[in-house]
Scaffold this motif. Structure first.
Motif, PDB file in Angstrom:
ATOM      1  N   GLU A   1       0.850  -1.224  -0.009  1.00  0.00           N
ATOM      2  CA  GLU A   1       0.001   0.046  -0.044  1.00  0.00           C
ATOM      3  C   GLU A   1       1.021   1.279  -0.061  1.00  0.00           C
ATOM      4  OE1 GLU A   1      -4.076   1.626   2.151  1.00  0.00           O
ATOM      5  OE2 GLU A   1      -3.009  -0.157   3.051  1.00  0.00           O
ATOM      6  N   LYS A   2       0.744   1.902  -0.984  1.00  0.00           N
ATOM      7  CA  LYS A   2       1.623   3.283  -1.231  1.00  0.00           C
ATOM      8  C   LYS A   2       0.646   4.331  -1.779  1.00  0.00           C
ATOM      9  CE  LYS A   2       6.030   0.997  -2.442  1.00  0.00           C
ATOM     10  NZ  LYS A   2       7.038   0.756  -3.420  1.00  0.00           N
ATOM     11  N   GLU A   3       1.052   5.074  -2.847  1.00  0.00           N
ATOM     12  CA  GLU A   3      -0.294   5.784  -3.460  1.00  0.00           C
ATOM     13  C   GLU A   3      -1.366   4.767  -4.011  1.00  0.00           C
ATOM     14  OE1 GLU A   3       3.611   8.078  -3.507  1.00  0.00           O
ATOM     15  OE2 GLU A   3       2.975   6.040  -4.143  1.00  0.00           O
ATOM     16  N   THR A   4      -0.882   3.533  -4.472  1.00  0.00           N
ATOM     17  CA  THR A   4      -1.858   2.547  -4.775  1.00  0.00           C
ATOM     18  C   THR A   4      -1.898   1.363  -3.617  1.00  0.00           C
ATOM     19  OG1 THR A   4      -0.216   1.485  -5.859  1.00  0.00           O
ATOM     20  CG2 THR A   4      -1.544   3.056  -7.346  1.00  0.00           C
ATOM     21  N   PHE A   5      -2.801   0.546  -4.102  1.00  0.00           N
ATOM     22  CA  PHE A   5      -2.994  -0.881  -3.180  1.00  0.00           C
ATOM     23  C   PHE A   5      -3.065  -1.956  -4.054  1.00  0.00           C
ATOM     24  CE2 PHE A   5      -5.552  -4.061  -1.260  1.00  0.00           C
ATOM     25  CZ  PHE A   5      -4.791  -4.206  -0.017  1.00  0.00           C
ATOM     26  N   VAL A   6      -2.075  -2.795  -3.776  1.00  0.00           N
ATOM     27  CA  VAL A   6      -1.983  -4.053  -4.464  1.00  0.00           C
ATOM     28  C   VAL A   6      -1.891  -5.280  -3.456  1.00  0.00           C
ATOM     29  CG1 VAL A   6      -0.554  -5.501  -6.164  1.00  0.00           C
ATOM     30  CG2 VAL A   6      -0.742  -2.876  -6.342  1.00  0.00           C
ATOM     31  N   GLU A   7      -2.827  -6.268  -3.930  1.00  0.00           N
ATOM     32  CA  GLU A   7      -2.640  -7.543  -3.148  1.00  0.00           C
ATOM     33  C   GLU A   7      -2.697  -8.693  -4.085  1.00  0.00           C
ATOM     34  OE1 GLU A   7      -4.881  -8.942   0.732  1.00  0.00           O
ATOM     35  OE2 GLU A   7      -6.269  -9.237  -1.014  1.00  0.00           O
ATOM     36  N   VAL A   8      -1.814  -9.675  -3.866  1.00  0.00           N
ATOM     37  CA  VAL A   8      -1.552 -10.721  -4.651  1.00  0.00           C
ATOM     38  C   VAL A   8      -1.583 -12.115  -3.866  1.00  0.00           C
ATOM     39  CG1 VAL A   8      -0.024 -12.034  -6.605  1.00  0.00           C
ATOM     40  CG2 VAL A   8      -0.230  -9.480  -6.320  1.00  0.00           C
ATOM     41  N   ILE A   9      -2.427 -12.847  -4.047  1.00  0.00           N
ATOM     42  CA  ILE A   9      -2.311 -14.016  -3.448  1.00  0.00           C
ATOM     43  C   ILE A   9      -2.475 -15.205  -4.488  1.00  0.00           C
ATOM     44  CG2 ILE A   9      -3.462 -15.852  -1.552  1.00  0.00           C
ATOM     45  CD1 ILE A   9      -4.547 -13.071  -0.299  1.00  0.00           C
TER      46      ILE A   9
ATOM     47  N   LEU B   1      -0.783  -6.163 -14.038  1.00  0.00           N
ATOM     48  CA  LEU B   1      -0.355  -4.933 -13.447  1.00  0.00           C
ATOM     49  C   LEU B   1       0.155  -3.993 -14.506  1.00  0.00           C
ATOM     50  CD1 LEU B   1       1.351  -6.367 -10.232  1.00  0.00           C
ATOM     51  CD2 LEU B   1      -0.489  -4.832 -10.404  1.00  0.00           C
ATOM     52  N   ASN B   2       0.432  -4.445 -15.571  1.00  0.00           N
ATOM     53  CA  ASN B   2       1.068  -3.641 -16.724  1.00  0.00           C
ATOM     54  C   ASN B   2      -0.083  -2.610 -17.402  1.00  0.00           C
ATOM     55  OD1 ASN B   2       2.867  -2.667 -18.735  1.00  0.00           O
ATOM     56  ND2 ASN B   2       2.322  -4.228 -20.233  1.00  0.00           N
ATOM     57  N   ILE B   3      -0.523  -1.526 -16.703  1.00  0.00           N
ATOM     58  CA  ILE B   3      -1.552  -0.668 -17.041  1.00  0.00           C
ATOM     59  C   ILE B   3      -1.000   0.074 -18.080  1.00  0.00           C
ATOM     60  CG2 ILE B   3      -1.394   0.995 -15.170  1.00  0.00           C
ATOM     61  CD1 ILE B   3      -4.323   0.790 -14.739  1.00  0.00           C
ATOM     62  N   ASP B   4       0.324   0.520 -18.018  1.00  0.00           N
ATOM     63  CA  ASP B   4       0.609   1.440 -18.901  1.00  0.00           C
ATOM     64  C   ASP B   4       1.284   0.893 -20.264  1.00  0.00           C
ATOM     65  OD1 ASP B   4       1.850   3.630 -20.294  1.00  0.00           O
ATOM     66  OD2 ASP B   4       2.984   4.437 -18.640  1.00  0.00           O
ATOM     67  N   SER B   5       0.380   0.822 -21.079  1.00  0.00           N
ATOM     68  CA  SER B   5       0.737   0.004 -22.502  1.00  0.00           C
ATOM     69  C   SER B   5       1.796   0.807 -23.068  1.00  0.00           C
ATOM     70  CB  SER B   5      -0.418   0.188 -23.421  1.00  0.00           C
ATOM     71  OG  SER B   5      -0.855   1.479 -23.868  1.00  0.00           O
ATOM     72  N   SER B   6       2.253   1.827 -22.876  1.00  0.00           N
ATOM     73  CA  SER B   6       3.514   2.414 -23.532  1.00  0.00           C
ATOM     74  C   SER B   6       4.865   2.059 -22.997  1.00  0.00           C
ATOM     75  CB  SER B   6       3.310   4.042 -23.431  1.00  0.00           C
ATOM     76  OG  SER B   6       3.448   4.304 -21.972  1.00  0.00           O
ATOM     77  N   LYS B   7       4.683   1.387 -21.810  1.00  0.00           N
ATOM     78  CA  LYS B   7       5.769   0.915 -21.207  1.00  0.00           C
ATOM     79  C   LYS B   7       6.076  -0.711 -21.370  1.00  0.00           C
ATOM     80  CE  LYS B   7       6.582   5.039 -19.136  1.00  0.00           C
ATOM     81  NZ  LYS B   7       8.063   5.846 -19.338  1.00  0.00           N
ATOM     82  N   ASN B   8       7.072  -1.465 -21.367  1.00  0.00           N
ATOM     83  CA  ASN B   8       7.374  -2.628 -21.431  1.00  0.00           C
ATOM     84  C   ASN B   8       6.858  -3.307 -20.318  1.00  0.00           C
ATOM     85  OD1 ASN B   8       8.428  -2.603 -24.177  1.00  0.00           O
ATOM     86  ND2 ASN B   8      10.443  -2.243 -23.351  1.00  0.00           N
TER      87      ASN B   8
ATOM     88  N   GLU C   1       9.134  -7.767 -15.479  1.00  0.00           N
ATOM     89  CA  GLU C   1       9.422  -9.315 -15.476  1.00  0.00           C
ATOM     90  C   GLU C   1       9.289  -9.920 -13.931  1.00  0.00           C
ATOM     91  OE1 GLU C   1      10.038 -11.108 -18.201  1.00  0.00           O
ATOM     92  OE2 GLU C   1       9.945  -9.629 -19.324  1.00  0.00           O
ATOM     93  N   THR C   2       9.456  -8.982 -12.943  1.00  0.00           N
ATOM     94  CA  THR C   2       9.297  -9.619 -11.649  1.00  0.00           C
ATOM     95  C   THR C   2       7.884  -8.804 -10.954  1.00  0.00           C
ATOM     96  OG1 THR C   2      10.389  -7.782 -10.557  1.00  0.00           O
ATOM     97  CG2 THR C   2      11.426  -9.696 -11.351  1.00  0.00           C
ATOM     98  N   LEU C   3       7.516  -9.585 -10.066  1.00  0.00           N
ATOM     99  CA  LEU C   3       6.287  -9.149  -9.345  1.00  0.00           C
ATOM    100  C   LEU C   3       6.355  -7.700  -8.649  1.00  0.00           C
ATOM    101  CD1 LEU C   3       3.420  -9.789  -8.870  1.00  0.00           C
ATOM    102  CD2 LEU C   3       3.827 -10.924  -6.728  1.00  0.00           C
ATOM    103  N   ASP C   4       7.630  -7.528  -7.996  1.00  0.00           N
ATOM    104  CA  ASP C   4       7.875  -6.251  -7.291  1.00  0.00           C
ATOM    105  C   ASP C   4       7.946  -5.251  -8.209  1.00  0.00           C
ATOM    106  OD1 ASP C   4       7.653  -7.309  -4.793  1.00  0.00           O
ATOM    107  OD2 ASP C   4       9.891  -8.056  -4.777  1.00  0.00           O
ATOM    108  N   GLN C   5       8.676  -5.364  -9.454  1.00  0.00           N
ATOM    109  CA  GLN C   5       8.726  -4.285 -10.473  1.00  0.00           C
ATOM    110  C   GLN C   5       7.270  -4.167 -11.036  1.00  0.00           C
ATOM    111  OE1 GLN C   5      11.677  -6.171 -13.097  1.00  0.00           O
ATOM    112  NE2 GLN C   5      13.614  -5.562 -11.834  1.00  0.00           N
ATOM    113  N   SER C   6       6.567  -5.142 -11.278  1.00  0.00           N
ATOM    114  CA  SER C   6       5.329  -4.780 -11.886  1.00  0.00           C
ATOM    115  C   SER C   6       4.454  -3.930 -10.914  1.00  0.00           C
ATOM    116  CB  SER C   6       4.813  -5.892 -12.074  1.00  0.00           C
ATOM    117  OG  SER C   6       5.344  -6.740 -13.090  1.00  0.00           O
ATOM    118  N   ILE C   7       4.516  -4.230  -9.582  1.00  0.00           N
ATOM    119  CA  ILE C   7       3.803  -3.424  -8.544  1.00  0.00           C
ATOM    120  C   ILE C   7       4.300  -2.213  -8.582  1.00  0.00           C
ATOM    121  CG2 ILE C   7       3.412  -3.148  -6.030  1.00  0.00           C
ATOM    122  CD1 ILE C   7       3.277  -6.168  -5.753  1.00  0.00           C
ATOM    123  N   ASP C   8       5.525  -1.847  -8.696  1.00  0.00           N
ATOM    124  CA  ASP C   8       6.212  -0.525  -8.476  1.00  0.00           C
ATOM    125  C   ASP C   8       5.819   0.339  -9.899  1.00  0.00           C
ATOM    126  OD1 ASP C   8       7.305  -0.681  -6.178  1.00  0.00           O
ATOM    127  OD2 ASP C   8       9.300  -1.402  -6.958  1.00  0.00           O
TER     128      ASP C   8
END
Length: 247
Positions: free
Chosen positions: A41-49, A75-82, A85-92
């Motif tokens: 939970e930062k500016e957004t909230f993400v939960e993965v189970i 989590l790849n909501i910005d189609s302009s970005k690649n 590869e990892t869950l932590d990177q995708s959440i960030d």
């Protein structure tokens, strides 16, 4: 006499050792699952189970890679970005996309957008000696009246972790499709009595799943097209479709 007894004991010991090794190998081949649980939970909230195949086998690695890729896709909501590869990177990246979106919005409207939320979960719905079926679901809420939902079944060959398509699972697609259509029509008549469905356009869902009772069929809102209120879901018993299954 002593030598005879010794040889006899050695033979028994050897057989017992082979038995233990066989049991051990069989245990190693059993595919078990635990869970990956992440909540940020930062500016957004993400939960993965989501399920995690245990061990370091090729099967476990392939299954885990596929399930994590699904989560990263959600989590790849910005189609302009690649895609990361990892869950932590995708959440960030998801969090960064929200921050950037708000900065643009504030420049034009002087109004901060509601917090984005992402919920990704999954479960092992069925497993036998040769395959495992996993149901995965992703939900993204970016402030719209309804969330963006994505549901998918993943079926894996336990021998190697290969992802199985419907064509891999079914040996007679036409016969299987005809059975699904019968159950589909019955469900429509029960749930949507006033719906006029076009039979000529009927097709199987993108993926199918399994549970202890049989084959799970789910049509989501995108696949149904003209139905937006809820999913169509039903289970076809194994006794009905077993002859058409490869696994």
């Amino acid at each position: 006499m002593f030598n005879t007894l010794s040889k006899s004991k050695l033979a028994v010991f050897a057989l017992f050792t082979c038995f233990l090794m066989t049991v051990s190998c069989q245990k190693d081949k059993v595919l078990t699952f635990s869970e990956i649980q992440v909540s940020k939970e930062k500016e957004t909230f993400v939960e993965v189970i989501i399920p995690k195949a245990n061990g370091k086998s090729t099967t476990a690695e392939n299954i885990n890679k596929t399930l994590l890729s699904f989560a990263c896709d959600i989590l790849n909501i910005d189609s302009s970005k690649n895609k990361k590869e990892t869950l932590d990177q995708s959440i960030d990246a998801f969090n960064t996309a929200y921050i950037n979106f708000n900065e643009t919005l504030l420049e034009e409207f002087d109004n901060k957008f509601p917090r984005w939320e992402a919920i990704i979960d999954g479960e092992v719905s069925y497993q036998n000696e040769v395959m495992v079926s996993i149901a995965m679901n992703g939900s993204i809420n970016t402030g719209a009246p309804s969330s963006n939902l994505k549901f998918k079944f993943f079926n894996f060959d336990i021998a190697n972790g290969k992802s199985l398509s419907t064509k891999d699972l079914i040996n007679d697609m036409d016969a299987f499709k005809a059975i699904v259509k019968k159950y589909y029509d019955k469900e429509l008549l029960t749930t949507y009595t006033s719906l006029n469905d076009n039979n000529n356009n009927f097709k199987l869902p993108e993926t199918i799943g399994f549970n202890d009772d049989g084959v799970i069929i789910i049509y989501d809102n995108f696949e149904l097209g003209n139905i937006t209120t809820q999913l169509i879901e039903f289970t076809i018993p194994f006794t009905v479709v077993d002859q058409y299954l490869n696994y």
